[in-house]
Design a protein around this motif. Structure first.
Motif, PDB file in Angstrom:
ATOM      1  N   GLN A   1      12.787  26.462  39.735  1.00 30.05           N
ATOM      2  CA  GLN A   1      13.052  27.899  39.664  1.00 30.05           C
ATOM      3  C   GLN A   1      12.880  28.410  38.233  1.00 30.05           C
ATOM      4  OE1 GLN A   1      13.289  29.347  42.652  1.00 30.05           O
ATOM      5  NE2 GLN A   1      13.219  27.279  43.496  1.00 30.05           N
ATOM      6  N   SER A   2      13.009  29.699  38.053  1.00 26.46           N
ATOM      7  CA  SER A   2      12.768  30.318  36.744  1.00 26.46           C
ATOM      8  C   SER A   2      14.000  30.238  35.859  1.00 26.46           C
ATOM      9  CB  SER A   2      12.392  31.792  36.945  1.00 26.46           C
ATOM     10  OG  SER A   2      13.507  32.504  37.463  1.00 26.46           O
ATOM     11  N   PRO A   3      13.813  30.409  34.527  1.00 17.68           N
ATOM     12  CA  PRO A   3      14.976  30.458  33.631  1.00 17.68           C
ATOM     13  C   PRO A   3      15.962  31.541  34.037  1.00 17.68           C
ATOM     14  CG  PRO A   3      12.958  30.219  32.357  1.00 17.68           C
ATOM     15  CD  PRO A   3      12.540  30.479  33.775  1.00 17.68           C
TER      16      PRO A   3
ATOM     17  N   GLU B   1      16.621  32.593  37.157  1.00 19.88           N
ATOM     18  CA  GLU B   1      17.388  32.085  38.296  1.00 19.88           C
ATOM     19  C   GLU B   1      18.433  31.078  37.826  1.00 19.88           C
ATOM     20  OE1 GLU B   1      17.530  32.765  41.440  1.00 19.88           O
ATOM     21  OE2 GLU B   1      15.804  34.047  41.797  1.00 19.88           O
ATOM     22  N   TRP B   2      18.046  30.262  36.861  1.00 16.88           N
ATOM     23  CA  TRP B   2      18.955  29.247  36.310  1.00 16.88           C
ATOM     24  C   TRP B   2      20.163  29.911  35.651  1.00 16.88           C
ATOM     25  CZ3 TRP B   2      18.419  27.888  30.687  1.00 16.88           C
ATOM     26  CH2 TRP B   2      19.323  26.898  30.293  1.00 16.88           C
ATOM     27  N   LYS B   3      19.911  30.884  34.805  1.00 18.24           N
ATOM     28  CA  LYS B   3      21.003  31.567  34.101  1.00 18.24           C
ATOM     29  C   LYS B   3      21.879  32.356  35.078  1.00 18.24           C
ATOM     30  CE  LYS B   3      18.514  31.920  29.705  1.00 18.24           C
ATOM     31  NZ  LYS B   3      17.877  32.816  28.705  1.00 18.24           N
ATOM     32  N   LYS B   4      21.256  32.892  36.112  1.00 16.30           N
ATOM     33  CA  LYS B   4      22.011  33.628  37.127  1.00 16.30           C
ATOM     34  C   LYS B   4      22.984  32.689  37.847  1.00 16.30           C
ATOM     35  CE  LYS B   4      21.316  36.369  41.355  1.00 16.30           C
ATOM     36  NZ  LYS B   4      20.300  36.868  42.314  1.00 16.30           N
ATOM     37  N   PHE B   5      22.521  31.482  38.126  1.00 17.65           N
ATOM     38  CA  PHE B   5      23.352  30.468  38.792  1.00 17.65           C
ATOM     39  C   PHE B   5      24.553  30.111  37.913  1.00 17.65           C
ATOM     40  CE2 PHE B   5      24.588  26.157  39.928  1.00 17.65           C
ATOM     41  CZ  PHE B   5      24.485  26.128  41.307  1.00 17.65           C
ATOM     42  N   ILE B   6      24.303  29.903  36.619  1.00 17.35           N
ATOM     43  CA  ILE B   6      25.377  29.550  35.675  1.00 17.35           C
ATOM     44  C   ILE B   6      26.424  30.651  35.641  1.00 17.35           C
ATOM     45  CG2 ILE B   6      25.920  29.117  33.247  1.00 17.35           C
ATOM     46  CD1 ILE B   6      23.068  27.937  32.981  1.00 17.35           C
TER      47      ILE B   6
END
Length: 494
Positions: free
Chosen positions: A405-407, A409-414
């Motif tokens: 996934q994109s950075p 999406e990653w930051k959103k998950f965190i």
């Protein structure tokens, strides 16, 4: 009866085993097996042989007429082994297929074994005579046991116990005589293979009781005494698989060193038997059971089996492309085995600063490989957050790595799951092959490392992380388990 499909690893079996062609052919080509089953009509039965304990391979079908008659017939002789006549909704009938392939059977669905009559096959006559005789002993024992329950006074109990002991002696004597009278028959070999080793009286341990360790070691040392590794027909019975299963999974400690030692012992017995089908099946079955083992950390046996037997050509294969694929799988597993030092993934934090795995100072480091859009990962995230927050600063660090996934999406998950206390990593430069470098075939994949970054657990279920760490602490004599607030609160309430 349930049909189990063969796995991908079946491609690692030679064609001779898959085709199940016996090298010992019948005295004349072709087979004709005539059957009559009272209580069965107007249906179709299947003639099949075992392939292991849970699979069977159909060889012929026969239509059952209105009177229960059927005929299995073919111009080419059948491979020898233990066969089944699969009867719809009635179970199955077992038949020995050896050199005599022109015979008949007659039985009744009400009592298949007791009613069985065989004509034209000495092996099947012996096979059923043995079962019928032992069945009578069993019926007598059940009758005595019922009487014992109804009359439980001391005198009656003593009498019934004597009758049961006498009956057992008669059964043992019958079995011994049967094996003595028919030593080379396939029927006798099957009964011997299915029996348990007879353990003599054990020496006394220090506590005055029979030495249970001696008993176990004797049983294990003699487990294979009555199994004929030279007889290829055992590939087409359930007994070879069942005995391997018991010896490797139940009588062997489930750690790689012990498993490798005992697997090699069984394979060496198969090699000494000088029958390729037995050897190939033994190697194949052990290998297949430890690619995705039920006991975590035992994949080392799978790697060992491939490298010692497949890669070296001891085990010839029917499908070179499958061999290559399994070789690639082994290459992915090997660096990630329990006990190996984990390679450092090339990842960076949210500020794009490189994360050095070896620089993480913690008694235990949890590596949580995940995908921000993975349903199971999202289900695991709240539990992961609790673990991170509860153990922060208490010897446990969590490195959570998004493998795709994109950075954004990653930051959103965190942010969504409030994982700020974790060490969060992302591969901005796409330098990692997570699948093949770290054996991440599904997400989440969880590793637990010790303070030296050696792998203690690989593919640990996310919900078991805390329990595993606490177990490791106890194993090391670390009693500082106050890092679990829930347990501590419960203790205070008491």
């Amino acid at each position: 009866m349930k049909i189990i499909l063969l796995t991908l690893l079946t491609g690692l079996l030679p064609l001779s085993v898959l085709q199940a062609q016996s090298t010992t052919q019948a005295s004349s080509d072709g087979f004709k097996i005539t059957g009559h089953i009272t209580g069965l009509k107007d249906t179709t039965c299947v003639l099949a042989h075992y392939f292991g304990a849970t699979q069977y391979i159909p060889k012929d079908t026969a239509r059952v007429d209105g009177a229960g008659n059927m005929v299995f017939e073919g111009k080419k002789s059948l491979p020898q082994g233990l066969f089944l006549v699969v009867v719809p909704r009635k179970g199955y009938i077992q038949l020995l297929i050896t050199e005599d392939q022109q015979f008949s059977f007659d039985t009744d669905t009400a009592s298949i074994i007791n009613a069985m009559k065989i004509s034209g096959s000495k092996e099947n006559e012996l096979f059923y005579a043995y079962q019928q005789k032992l069945g009578k002993f069993s019926e007598e024992a059940q009758a005595i046991t019922m009487q014992k329950k109804m009359r439980n006074d001391a005198a009656s109990s003593a009498l019934f116990n004597k009758q049961l002991n006498d009956l057992q002696k008669q059964a043992n004597a019958y079995r011994a005589q049967f094996l003595t009278d028919n030593p080379t028959t396939f029927a006798a070999k099957l009964f011997k293979a299915s029996s348990e080793p007879e353990v003599p009286p054990a020496p006394k341990a220090a506590n005055g009781r029979p030495d249970s360790i001696w008993i176990f070691n004797y049983y294990k040392d003699h487990f294979w005494d009555d199994f004929d590794f030279s007889d290829e027909r055992f590939v087409r019975t359930p007994f070879l698989q069942s005995k391997i299963e018991r010896y490797i999974k139940e009588l062997t400690v489930q750690v790689p060193d012990s498993l490798i030692k005992e697997a090699d012992l069984v394979v060496n017995k198969a090699i000494a038997g000088k029958n390729n089908d037995i050897k190939y099946y033994t190697i194949y079955y052990i290998t297949s059971q430890y690619e995705q083992p039920k006991v975590m950390g035992t994949e080392g046996l799978f790697v060992h089996m491939f490298e010692k037997y497949y890669k070296t050509g001891v085990m010839t294969v029917s499908d070179s492309s499958t061999l290559k694929a399994i070789g690639e799988r082994v290459a992915a597993i090997k660096p990630n085995l329990v006990g190996k030092t984990m390679l450092s993934p090339v990842v960076s934090d949210t500020l794009r600063r490189p994360i050095n795995l070896s620089a993480i100072k913690a008694d235990y480091t949890v590596i949580f490989f995940y995908s921000p859009t993975c349903g199971h990962c999202r289900e695991s995230a709240p539990g992961l957050k609790k673990l991170i927050d509860d153990y922060k600063g208490k010897g446990v660090e969590v490195l959570a790595i998004a493998i795709d996934q994109s950075p954004e999406e990653w930051k959103k998950f965190i942010k969504e799951f409030k994982l700020g206390n974790a060490i969060n990593g992302y591969d901005f430069a796409h330098k990692n092959d997570f699948r093949n470098q770290f054996d991440v075939f599904t997400t989440p994949t969880v590793n637990v490392l010790d303070k030296n970054k050696k792998i203690l657990a690989h593919k640990l279920p996310a919900e078991q992380i805390e329990d595993f760490i606490l177990f490791q602490k106890r194993q090391q004599g670390d009693k500082k388990t106050d890092a679990a607030p829930k347990n501590a609160k419960a203790s205070m309430k008491k």
